[in-house]
Each structure stands twice: as structure tokens, then as C-alpha cells.
Design a protein around this motif. Structure first.
Motif, short mmCIF file in Angstrom:
data_model
loop_
_atom_site.label_atom_id
_atom_site.label_comp_id
_atom_site.label_asym_id
_atom_site.label_seq_id
_atom_site.Cartn_x
_atom_site.Cartn_y
_atom_site.Cartn_z
N LEU A 215 0.82 -1.21 0.00
CA LEU A 215 0.07 -0.08 -0.04
C LEU A 215 0.83 1.37 -0.09
N ASN A 216 1.86 1.34 0.90
CA ASN A 216 2.75 2.38 0.90
C ASN A 216 3.65 2.84 -0.34
N ALA A 217 4.24 1.48 -0.87
CA ALA A 217 5.10 1.56 -1.86
C ALA A 217 4.35 2.04 -3.27
N ILE A 218 3.01 1.44 -3.38
CA ILE A 218 2.41 2.08 -4.48
C ILE A 218 2.17 3.42 -4.33
N TYR A 219 1.60 3.95 -3.17
CA TYR A 219 1.37 5.42 -3.19
C TYR A 219 2.79 6.17 -3.42
N THR B 37 -0.65 14.07 4.94
CA THR B 37 -1.06 12.85 4.37
C THR B 37 -0.84 11.55 5.19
N ALA B 38 -1.86 10.88 5.34
CA ALA B 38 -1.75 9.77 5.99
C ALA B 38 -0.84 8.52 5.20
N ILE B 39 0.36 7.96 5.91
CA ILE B 39 0.83 6.99 5.75
C ILE B 39 1.30 6.02 7.01
N GLY B 40 1.83 4.69 6.54
CA GLY B 40 1.90 3.92 7.67
C GLY B 40 1.41 2.51 7.77
N GLY B 41 0.91 2.06 8.98
CA GLY B 41 0.11 0.60 8.86
C GLY B 41 0.74 -0.03 9.90
N ASN B 42 0.83 -1.25 9.61
CA ASN B 42 1.82 -2.28 10.42
C ASN B 42 3.15 -1.61 10.70
N LEU B 43 3.46 -1.33 11.93
CA LEU B 43 4.68 -0.82 12.20
C LEU B 43 6.04 -1.83 11.58
N SER B 44 5.98 -2.88 11.89
CA SER B 44 7.23 -3.75 11.57
C SER B 44 7.21 -3.76 10.16
N THR B 45 6.26 -3.74 9.63
CA THR B 45 6.29 -3.82 8.05
C THR B 45 6.77 -2.60 7.44
N PHE B 46 5.82 -1.46 7.89
CA PHE B 46 6.44 -0.33 7.40
C PHE B 46 7.78 0.11 7.53
N GLY B 47 8.16 -0.33 8.58
CA GLY B 47 9.81 -0.32 8.82
C GLY B 47 10.68 -0.82 7.83
N ALA C 180 9.48 3.86 0.46
CA ALA C 180 9.25 4.55 1.58
C ALA C 180 8.52 5.87 0.93
N PRO C 181 7.15 6.18 1.38
CA PRO C 181 6.67 7.30 1.09
C PRO C 181 7.19 8.49 1.71
N GLN C 182 7.44 9.77 1.15
CA GLN C 182 7.88 10.82 1.62
C GLN C 182 7.20 12.20 1.30
N ARG D 268 -7.22 5.40 4.37
CA ARG D 268 -6.67 5.85 2.94
C ARG D 268 -5.12 6.11 3.18
N ILE D 269 -4.28 5.41 2.54
CA ILE D 269 -3.22 5.68 2.52
C ILE D 269 -2.58 6.79 1.23
N GLY D 270 -1.93 7.78 1.69
CA GLY D 270 -1.64 8.80 0.61
C GLY D 270 -2.84 9.79 0.46
N ALA D 271 -3.81 9.85 1.48
CA ALA D 271 -4.96 10.85 1.29
C ALA D 271 -4.97 11.93 2.37
#
Length: 320
Positions: free
Chosen positions: A120-124, A200-210, A218-220, A303-306
Motif C-alpha cells: 500500500l505504501n510503496a504503490i503510493y 498525508t496518511a502513511i504507515g500501517g503495521n509498524l514492523s512492516t512499514f519499517g 518509502a513514501p516521503q 486511506r494511505i496517501g490521502a
């Protein structure tokens, strides 16, 4: 960039497995309740070409198969939305092999949670496409809490503005096994630090996002709100380490929203507050915890990226 189409009755949902296979959940037949519930909502379902490939030692299928299924779903004009089967532990393996130009040219809803955080975060990050962290296909087997979970998912996939609200009650029991008892507790969202902020909302599961730190995936965004939660496999000690690492990679969040911890994490409120107290930035921005997302049930959809606005004075979380 938003998906081209909202989810409406009659929409075609493609179910696929970017990490764990349906075999991890007992196989296709054992999960027909999820299919029936989604069809009762008015959706047409199809399953990816490699959906029934036997699982390997890591409960998954070859990278090439998973990548092909994602490309096929995005390229198929009849598919309106894509739904992950469940989480797992290796969705990040797919990231170097995805055709991000194809995805950007065919923007559509992609939804999942847990390990799907990486996708989700990589595609955003690579395309600007807003993705959805919400229930997986298997989540629709759940009976108790499903009305709240489904309502939030439908609001997020409508692509209109919507508010996140607390669930009536929550559970940390095995929702996927109806033979086991479940214990529910009243839901209370809690405030660590007050304030109002947008980003902008980013993140989710902390260990996976890391896992995305230091990679091109990584979204910036300039101004960001971190949504963070831990799975059953990571206890309070791991949360402490992961939070420190994320705040080093993302040192200027506008707000931090923390999902409720499953009982396996052995996190107490006293321990959580002790961990949050370590980080001066968390005293200067809105911080909420015990929210309804990820590894307790039911879960809301975000929504990731919104753009999201947080106001702790009335526990308001609004996606625009």
C-alpha cells in the motif's frame, strides 16, 4: 491520485494473495463465508490466476506468480477493486518487480492490512495512487463486529470524504474460528497529546512499514500523519524499538495515531505511556491511541496517501 472508480453495487473485486496464500487459512472452501458476504453486498468476485497454487514453506507462492496476479488485476479493465486475501510476511519481496507505470495508468482500489502495508505504501510512494488499509478478503468471514467494519470499508472505498469513528466494542480473540469463545470490551479512543493537525496518511503495521526505510518504496510526503500498529508477533519490547526507528526516519509527523494492541503483545497502558514519554516530539503534536485498526477487531479503513485531519478535542479523524 485517487482510484478511477469508487466501489458500488455491481463492482468487480479481484481477490489475490500478495503475501500469505489462502491455504494458510484452510483453503478456498473454508473461506466461502467471506465470498458469500461480499456477494450479498452486491459485488462480483473473481480470484487471481495463481490463487490456488500450493503454498510453500512460508505459506506463500512464488514471487513471479504474485507479481503476475497483481499486474493482471490492474491491467484488466473489468476489475474495479483489488482485495488481498490476508497479510503474511513477505509482500515487500514484490516491490522491485512491479510495473508501477502499469499501476499508475490503471488506478483502482487496492485494499488489505497487516503485511499488505508494504504494498500500500510503496504503490503510493511510486505512483501517487491512494490505497486503502482495511479488511482483507478473509476478514469478511467475521460475524461479530462486521457491521462496523463493513460500514467503514464502504465509506473509504466510496472515495468521498468520511469520518473515522470508534467501534461500539472490540475483541482480541480468534475471530476466524467460530468454535472459540470471544470476549468483547467497550471501545474508548484515548488521547496522549492534544491538538489539531492535517497531513498525508502513511504507515500501517509498524514492523512492516519499517521494512521500507532506506528504500525507494518509502513514501516521503512533505506533511504526514503516521498511523502505526503492531501485530500479535511483536511484543511491547519490539514496539519500543520499531517506534524509535520510525521516528528517526520520519522525525516531523503532524500527528501520530496508534492502533489498539492485540493481547499477544502484552502491552499495558502504563508501558505504552512510558514508551511515548521517551519521545519529545510526541508531546508537541496530536497523539491518539487504542484506535480501531489492524490486529484487533473490528477495524476501520483508512486511506494511505490521502489527506487526513485530526482533532483530539472531539476525537475527530476525517479523510478528505
Amino acid at each position: 491520485m485517487f482510484p478511477k472508480k469508487p466501489l458500488t453495487k455491481g463492482s468487480h473485486i479481484r481477490v489475490l494473495s500478495p503475501s500469505s496464500s489462502i491455504h494458510r487459512l484452510g483453503g478456498f472452501e473454508a473461506n466461502l463465508a467471506a465470498k458469500e458476504r461480499l456477494e450479498a453486498l452486491g459485488f462480483h468476485l473473481s480470484f487471481s490466476s495463481h490463487y490456488l497454487v500450493p503454498a510453500d514453506a512460508l505459506d506463500s507462492v512464488p514471487i513471479a506468480d504474485r507479481v503476475a496476479d497483481l499486474h493482471e488485476a490492474f491491467a484488466d479493465e473489468s476489475v474495479d477493486a483489488i482485495l488481498a486475501t490476508i497479510g503474511g510476511s513477505n509482500a515487500n519481496e514484490l516491490l522491485p518487480y512491479l510495473d508501477y507505470a502499469l499501476i499508475a495508468q490503471n488506478p483502482k482500489i487496492l485494499c488489505g492490512y497487516s503485511d499488505t502495508t508494504a504494498l500500500l505504501n510503496a504503490i503510493y510512494a511510486k505512483t501517487g495512487l491512494v490505497t486503502i488499509m482495511g479488511p482483507s478478503y478473509s476478514s469478511f468471514k467475521m460475524v461479530e463486529g462486521q457491521p462496523y467494519q463493513t460500514a467503514s470499508w464502504l465509506a473509504a472505498t466510496s472515495l468521498a470524504s468520511y469520518d473515522l469513528t470508534p467501534s461500539p466494542e472490540w475483541s482480541s480473540d480468534a475471530w476466524y474460528d467460530p468454535s472459540l469463545p470471544r470476549q468483547f470490551f467497550p471501545t474508548t479512543w484515548k488521547v496522549y497529546a492534544h491538538g489539531r493537525a492535517s497531513g498525508t496518511a502513511i504507515g500501517g503495521n509498524l514492523s512492516t512499514f519499517g521494512l521500507l526505510r532506506g528504500t525507494p518504496y518509502a513514501p516521503q510526503p512533505d506533511r504526514y500523519v503516521l498511523f502505526l500498529e503492531e501485530a500479535e508477533s511483536d511484543d511491547y519490547i519490539e514496539f519500543n524499538r520499531h517506534l524509535a526507528a520510525i521516528l528517526q526516519a520520519y522525525p516531523d509527523p503532524q500527528a501520530v495515531l496508534i492502533g489498539r494492541f492485540p493481547k499477544e503483545c502484552q502491552m499495558t497502558e502504563e508501558t505504552l505511556l512510558y514508551i511515548l514519554d521517551k519521545h519529545p516530539v510526541l508531546k508537541t503534536i496530536p497523539v491518539l491511541y487504542d484506535l480501531d485498526f489492524a490486529h484487533t477487531q473490528p477495524l476501520f479503513s483508512l486511506r494511505i496517501g490521502a489527506q487526513v485531519t485530526v482533532d483530539t478535542s472531539n476525537l475527530s479523524i476525517r479523510f478528505d
